[in-house]
Write a protein that holds these residues in place. Structure first.
Motif, mmCIF file in Angstrom:
data_model
loop_
_atom_site.group_PDB
_atom_site.id
_atom_site.type_symbol
_atom_site.label_atom_id
_atom_site.label_comp_id
_atom_site.label_asym_id
_atom_site.label_seq_id
_atom_site.Cartn_x
_atom_site.Cartn_y
_atom_site.Cartn_z
ATOM 1 N N LYS A 31 0.833 -1.201 0.000
ATOM 2 C CA LYS A 31 0.000 0.000 0.000
ATOM 3 C C LYS A 31 0.865 1.246 0.000
ATOM 4 O O LYS A 31 2.008 1.240 0.458
ATOM 5 N N ILE A 32 0.282 2.334 -0.494
ATOM 6 C CA ILE A 32 0.957 3.625 -0.543
ATOM 7 C C ILE A 32 -0.051 4.709 -0.161
ATOM 8 O O ILE A 32 -1.211 4.657 -0.564
ATOM 9 N N THR A 33 0.400 5.671 0.650
ATOM 10 C CA THR A 33 -0.434 6.811 1.011
ATOM 11 C C THR A 33 -0.005 7.989 0.154
ATOM 12 O O THR A 33 1.178 8.336 0.123
ATOM 13 N N LEU A 34 -0.965 8.564 -0.545
ATOM 14 C CA LEU A 34 -0.702 9.684 -1.448
ATOM 15 C C LEU A 34 -1.610 10.860 -1.107
ATOM 16 O O LEU A 34 -2.805 10.681 -0.843
ATOM 17 N N LEU A 63 -12.574 8.330 -11.143
ATOM 18 C CA LEU A 63 -13.160 7.673 -9.969
ATOM 19 C C LEU A 63 -14.142 8.592 -9.242
ATOM 20 O O LEU A 63 -14.692 8.214 -8.212
ATOM 21 N N GLY A 64 -14.325 9.803 -9.772
ATOM 22 C CA GLY A 64 -15.246 10.745 -9.147
ATOM 23 C C GLY A 64 -14.780 11.202 -7.772
ATOM 24 O O GLY A 64 -15.603 11.466 -6.896
ATOM 25 N N VAL A 115 -4.973 6.154 1.407
ATOM 26 C CA VAL A 115 -4.164 4.947 1.222
ATOM 27 C C VAL A 115 -4.706 4.186 0.018
ATOM 28 O O VAL A 115 -5.910 4.007 -0.117
ATOM 29 N N PHE A 116 -3.802 3.753 -0.846
ATOM 30 C CA PHE A 116 -4.143 2.971 -2.024
ATOM 31 C C PHE A 116 -3.443 1.622 -1.977
ATOM 32 O O PHE A 116 -2.320 1.524 -1.486
ATOM 33 N N ARG A 117 -4.056 0.621 -2.532
ATOM 34 C CA ARG A 117 -3.363 -0.628 -2.850
ATOM 35 C C ARG A 117 -2.589 -0.368 -4.146
ATOM 36 O O ARG A 117 -2.880 0.583 -4.855
ATOM 37 N N ASN A 133 -10.851 -5.175 -8.703
ATOM 38 C CA ASN A 133 -11.538 -6.090 -7.783
ATOM 39 C C ASN A 133 -12.236 -5.332 -6.657
ATOM 40 O O ASN A 133 -12.198 -5.734 -5.495
ATOM 41 N N GLY A 134 -12.832 -4.192 -6.989
ATOM 42 C CA GLY A 134 -13.600 -3.408 -6.029
ATOM 43 C C GLY A 134 -12.782 -2.449 -5.178
ATOM 44 O O GLY A 134 -13.352 -1.651 -4.453
ATOM 45 N N ALA A 135 -11.459 -2.515 -5.240
ATOM 46 C CA ALA A 135 -10.610 -1.640 -4.427
ATOM 47 C C ALA A 135 -9.983 -0.557 -5.299
ATOM 48 O O ALA A 135 -9.553 -0.830 -6.420
#
Length: 93
Positions: free
Chosen positions: A36-39, A47-48, A55-57, A81-83
């Motif tokens: 994961k990475i926090t941006l 993605l609106g 935090v992103f995968r 996959n929904g994330a």
């Protein structure tokens, strides 16, 4: 015939998801263990989402080796996959 063609194109445009776009951001944290990475980032139109820090995968843990905390980056994110997931990232030039 023209009206049905136009209607078909409008329907197709609504059904096809928006393409990922390059977004500017800054790396705040990297978690290699969890992939994961926090941006802190600007708006992610496909993605609106508005500008925020989150935090992103990542699709591939090797992406995390391309950047470090504090780097200004350009990245793409999409739903996988929904994330909400970073699919591409590189240091900003």
């Amino acid at each position: 015939m023209r009206t049905s063609l136009k209607a078909g194109l409008v329907i197709a445009a609504l059904l096809i998801p928006a393409a990922a776009q390059a977004v500017e951001g800054e790396v705040k944290k990297i978690n290699d263990t969890e992939g994961k990475i926090t941006l802190k980032h600007g708006p992610i139109d496909n993605l609106g989402m508005g500008a925020m820090q989150m935090v992103f995968r990542v699709t591939d843990p090797a992406l995390l080796g391309k950047v470090k905390v504090g780097d200004k980056v350009d990245f793409e994110a999409d739903r996988v996959n929904g994330a909400i997931t970073v699919t591409k990232i590189e240091k900003a030039s």
